[in-house]
Design an enzyme around this catalytic site. Structure first.
Site, PDB file in Angstrom:
ATOM      1  N   GLY A  23      -8.611   7.907  10.515  1.00 38.72           N
ATOM      2  CA  GLY A  23      -9.021   7.472   9.176  1.00 38.72           C
ATOM      3  C   GLY A  23     -10.371   8.019   8.778  1.00 38.72           C
ATOM      4  N   GLY A  29     -14.722   5.537   8.440  1.00 40.54           N
ATOM      5  CA  GLY A  29     -14.359   6.702   9.236  1.00 40.54           C
ATOM      6  C   GLY A  29     -15.103   7.946   8.814  1.00 40.54           C
ATOM      7  N   SER A 152     -11.959  -6.627  12.730  1.00 41.81           N
ATOM      8  CA  SER A 152     -12.569  -7.332  11.606  1.00 41.81           C
ATOM      9  C   SER A 152     -12.977  -8.723  12.060  1.00 41.81           C
ATOM     10  CB  SER A 152     -11.577  -7.443  10.445  1.00 41.81           C
ATOM     11  OG  SER A 152     -12.018  -8.384   9.480  1.00 41.81           O
ATOM     12  N   TYR A 177      -2.510  -9.111   7.955  1.00 41.78           N
ATOM     13  CA  TYR A 177      -3.694  -8.290   8.213  1.00 41.78           C
ATOM     14  C   TYR A 177      -4.507  -8.922   9.339  1.00 41.78           C
ATOM     15  CZ  TYR A 177      -8.292  -6.155   7.678  1.00 41.78           C
ATOM     16  OH  TYR A 177      -9.487  -5.513   7.928  1.00 41.78           O
TER      17      TYR A 177
END
Length: 309
Positions: A23, A29, A152, A177
């Protein structure tokens, strides 16, 4: 130096080392790839969209003409693409020293991967699990080898939905997620356990950016959720440069230990320079880790052959 204002300017000379960043064409990224290249590393930008990847590489080179970069296509949601990426990398003699599992998708409408897995679990976890395994032989022979898994803070309070892993019965983009980010933490900590047991020189590290302003919040969520995340990004979030510091620290600082988790040092880990943080205690459960590892091997067809040197 964590907690004392470490920034990307403190990255040591990385000449002679190769980093793979997933990414790498945008957000965290891109910042990570830019800073690694700036400090002498050879950087492989592993991206889903080669056009955007080439533009990112051109932007980095414009600012740092000496940068050593290459762009390669990688769609983490598609295990065939992951296999093709790893095979081509090895065939071309590219031997990564550090893998930064950075790419991710956030809260899209329910979608399945080409292999039939829920998109976020496929991209954020399974693709990175497979990539780590397929590059393992090169990584374990690397110079100061590391696997950095980016998660996260939203992994806290989540779990693996073993009874509905793909959200076929009840799907919420946000819930799944958080499951994928929880899986990132479980995976990285279990990888550390196995590395320590085998006395491997590879280090497994974790990082999270806090609340950083990237395109992740706007590219996946829809409707009201997109509005709220976009508003929060404008009012609260720190810039992507600071948000990338925890993963840069994990990838480059000489004093890190396998199993450590780095995040922002400010209030509620939302902002600030990198410091050591703690995962959700549920993510440290060895039974959960064994289940996820075995299921990941079954779903990807890839194992990570950790052996004693």
């Amino acid at each position: 130096m964590t907690g004392t204002g470490w920034t990307a300017a403190d990255i040591p000379d990385l000449t002679g080392r190769t980093f793979v960043v997933t990414g790498a064409n945008s957000g965290l990224g891109l910042v990570t790839a830019r800073q690694l290249a700036r400090h002498g590393a050879r950087v492989v930008l592993a991206v889903r969209d080669e056009g955007r990847g080439r533009q990112a590489a051109a932007d980095i080179t414009a600012a740092h003409p000496e940068a050593s970069l290459e762009v390669r296509r990688l769609n983490l949601a598609d295990l065939d693409s992951v296999s093709a990426f790893a095979t081509a990398l090895q065939a071309d003699g590219v031997r990564p020293d550090v893998l930064i599992n950075n790419a991710g998708v956030m809260a899209p409408p329910r979608t399945v991967s080409p292999q039939g897995h829920e998109l976020q679990f496929a991209t954020n976890h399974l693709g990175h699990f497979a990539l780590t395994g397929l590059l393992w032989d090169s990584l374990r022979r690397g110079t100061d080898p590391r696997v950095v898994t980016v998660t996260s803070d939203l992994h806290r309070g989540s779990r693996i939905h073993t009874d509905d892993l793909n959200g076929a019965r009840s799907y919420s983009g946000w819930k799944y997620y958080r499951q994928s980010k929880f899986a990132n933490v479980v995976f990285a900590l279990e990888l550390d356990r196995r590395l320590r047991a085998a006395a491997s020189p590879v280090r497994s590290l974790l990082a999270h950016p806090g609340f950083a302003a990237t395109n992740l919040q706007s590219s996946g969520p829809t409707g009201l959720l997109r509005l709220l995340t976009t508003l929060g990004r404008r009012l609260v979030a720190q810039d992507a440069g600071t948000g990338a510091e925890p993963q840069l620290y994990a990838a480059t600082a000489p004093d890190v230990h396998s199993g450590q988790f780095f995040g922002p040092g400010g209030r509620r880990e939302m902002r600030g320079h990198p410091t050591v943080v703690r995962p959700d205690p549920a993510a440290e459960d060895p039974d959960t880790a064994r289940w996820l590892w075995q299921r990941s091997e079954e779903l990807t067809g890839v194992s990570i052959p950790i052996t004693t040197p």
